[in-house]
Design an enzyme around this catalytic site. Structure first.
Site: not given
Length: 354
Positions: A104-106, A269, A274-275
């Site tokens: 999870c990028g965020h 989202d 991010g991902s």
């Protein structure tokens, strides 16, 4: 005299009542609930083993924090655990409305700030403008670079991804209600299907969110039924996380390109994902639309928030040609909370409305 109500405190409760303490943040509007205390020990020799253990034995913690009445169907969370990797400052398990993500990028952008501010990494030397935080995610080790001032986080965070690659391009999928639809599948720590919203008869910027969710979910289910996802490193990573609908503007430009990600159980989202940005950069690089270190901006159609991303170097993932992607964004704190769970509460483990 100050009122007793002016000082937040827990309501009366039995000594054995579970108390879950959290810090809440958001990155581009997408929430992150970080568990500080109250989660039982997550057993397992590796992070992926811990992920399996939590799913099998501690899923009530996820439901209590992600579901109503303490959360909502689009809540996102993180449980911090020890990592077996010597270079990692922390390990993390990601929580959502359906289960447990691989990346999870965020959340990484938020956890970079959190790790520095809460002392999970050594205090940077005086004058340091950027601190490094190594975060062990289920997909692998991800490095966050946290802008800082006087030892505290200050401003945006960027991270370098695990190797990101393309699994399939121009895949024809039969999507109920939409006919044959061409999709691409790429990996940025999690696998996503990418579709231009226009191919589904929708405008990414003006369509109702419900219509975007329905279309993206139909694509996700169709891909799951008609295409086998595989990952060269682990079967634990071999699943389609969701579908990202885009405006189709994949050729390089300095103008933002807009997308929306629908993942897990129709979870939306609020950030540019991010991902998903990682996977989309890998896809654009694979198609020859982007060069190394060409920065692109990605805009969320849900909130208008923006992440930037660029491929910083080539890499490999098994036999796949891959890239390491840098994603940048800004996270903010929203508060802290302590939740109690009363034994006689019939809804203590949470519920979701659909």
């Amino acid at each position: 005299m100050e009122s007793a109500l002016a000082v937040p405190r827990l309501p009366p409760h039995d000594p054995g009542t579970p108390v879950l303490s959290v810090v809440d943040m958001h990155t581009g509007g997408e929430p992150l609930r970080i568990v500080l205390a109250g989660c039982p020990e997550v057993s397992g020799p590796t992070l992926l083993a811990k992920r399996r253990y939590m799913r099998q034995h501690l899923d009530h913690v996820r439901r209590r924090l992600m579901f109503e009445p303490r959360g909502h169907r689009d809540m996102y969370g993180a449980v911090l655990v020890p990592s077996e990797l010597p270079d990692a400052h922390l390990g993390v398990l990601f929580l959502h409305n359906e289960g447990y993500s691989s990346m999870c990028g965020h959340a990484v952008l938020a956890l970079g700030r959190f790790a520095l501010d809460f002392g999970l990494v050594p205090a940077p030397p005086a004058g340091t403008r950027e601190a490094r935080v190594n975060i062990h995610c289920p997909c692998g080790l991800v490095t966050a670079f946290v802008a800082c001032e006087d030892g505290r986080s200050h401003g945006p965070v960027r991270f370098h991804s695990v190797p990101a690659f393309v699994l399939a391009t121009d895949l024809m999928v039969d999507v109920p209600g939409h006919g044959k639809v061409m999709v691409d599948i790429a990996y940025g720590g999690a696998f996503y299907a990418f579709v231009t919203a226009e191919k589904l008869g929708l405008d990414i910027c003006s369509a109702k969110t419900r219509d975007l969710v329905d279309a993206a979910s139909a694509v996700t289910e169709a891909v799951k039924a008609q295409f086998k996802i595989n990952h060269p490193d682990s079967e634990d990573l071999a699943f389609l996380y969701g579908t990202i609908l885009t405006d189709g503007k994949d050729a390089y430009t300095k103008e933002p390109t807009t997308n929306i990600c629908v993942f897990a159980d129709e979870q939306v989202d609020r950030s540019p994902t991010g991902s998903g940005v990682t996977a989309r950069i890998a896809l654009q690089y694979h198609k020859g639309l982007l060069e190394l270190n060409q920065m692109r901006a990605f805009k969320s159609s849900a909130t208008g928030s923006v992440f930037t991303g660029k491929a910083v170097r080539e890499a490999k993932c098994g036999d796949f040609k891959a890239v390491i992607v840098e994603v940048s964004g800004q996270a903010h704190y929203t508060g802290t909370a302590s939740f109690i769970i009363e034994d006689d509460d019939p809804l203590r483990d949470g519920f979701l409305l659909k």
